[in-house]
Design an enzyme around this catalytic site. Sequence first.
Site, short mmCIF file in Angstrom:
data_model
loop_
_atom_site.label_atom_id
_atom_site.label_comp_id
_atom_site.label_asym_id
_atom_site.label_seq_id
_atom_site.Cartn_x
_atom_site.Cartn_y
_atom_site.Cartn_z
N ARG A 20 0.85 -1.20 0.00
CA ARG A 20 0.00 0.00 0.00
C ARG A 20 0.89 1.24 0.00
O ARG A 20 2.11 1.14 0.09
CB ARG A 20 -0.91 0.00 1.23
CG ARG A 20 -0.13 -0.08 2.55
CD ARG A 20 -1.05 -0.27 3.75
NE ARG A 20 -1.84 -1.48 3.63
CZ ARG A 20 -1.40 -2.70 3.93
NH1 ARG A 20 -0.15 -2.88 4.37
NH2 ARG A 20 -2.17 -3.75 3.82
N TYR A 152 11.20 6.95 16.51
CA TYR A 152 11.07 6.92 15.05
C TYR A 152 12.18 7.73 14.39
O TYR A 152 12.84 7.28 13.46
CB TYR A 152 9.70 7.46 14.65
CG TYR A 152 9.47 7.56 13.16
CD1 TYR A 152 9.14 6.43 12.42
CD2 TYR A 152 9.57 8.78 12.50
CE1 TYR A 152 8.92 6.51 11.06
CE2 TYR A 152 9.37 8.87 11.14
CZ TYR A 152 9.04 7.74 10.42
OH TYR A 152 8.84 7.84 9.06
N LYS A 156 15.27 6.49 11.84
CA LYS A 156 15.47 7.04 10.50
C LYS A 156 16.83 7.72 10.36
O LYS A 156 17.44 7.68 9.28
CB LYS A 156 14.35 8.03 10.18
CG LYS A 156 12.98 7.37 10.02
CD LYS A 156 12.95 6.42 8.84
CE LYS A 156 11.57 5.90 8.55
NZ LYS A 156 11.51 5.03 7.34
#
Length: 269
Positions: A20, A152, A156
């Site tokens: 998706r 998060y 990253k």
Amino acid sequence: MHPDSGQGRVAVAVVTGAGRGIGAGLAAALSARGHHLVVTDVDAEAARATAEALDGPATAMPLDVRDASAHRAVALAAADLGDVTVWVNNAGVLSTAPAWEASDEDVAATFEINTIGLVHGCRAAVSVMRRGDVLNVVSLSGLGPTPGFATYGASKAAALSYSQALDIELAAARRPVRVRALCPDVVDTSLVSNVAHRPSAALLFTGTRLLSVDEVVDAGMGMLGSRRALRTVPAWRAALQRTSAALPGMARVAVPFVARLGERRRLSR
């Protein structure tokens, strides 16, 4: 016509997290260029649906990116189809919470998928690619502090550092495989909508708008075959992130203020 692989064989592209969102969009764009797509996702049914929707040839495979051996199996299967010239590490998860409230499970999954999964993907790609591009979908949050997204953002930042180091190492070894890091701002996908109800997600809504999947896909496709190793979308937001990292004292005062603006926008959605 398939793009020229350089060996007179079918050019193959692998996309992780392609069930998706950005991954599905990149799979469609690469298929339109003539690649045989290997569409992977931890959700096997979603991967199959994406593959079936493509105009060109496609192979769907389940892949949990935390599993290094599963990456190697995908790489070997892709190499059996032709020459792997593009590998996209897109799979990721988004977690948001005050740093001290993040659960053990969220912390582990965030790093295992966003960082270790990308590393496994890069290693598998390099093992089978003679030439071409590895495109890593990272995030603007890897460029500076993002309150509410400490875990998060750290995952990253590590992914970005690895991507850049690997690109330099491959160039030094004179291997014609390029590693490209794409760092978009917040994208209008289910990853964002799934956390939008949380106050800790305020910084997601501090920009003028959410990026569309098509914008991110266009930026990523533009990096393939180019000399551009890093692209941020939009550039002005990246400049703010880098400033926050370079001037932590200022960021400590300014970022909470900006977050309050984001919270008002989040509540007004």
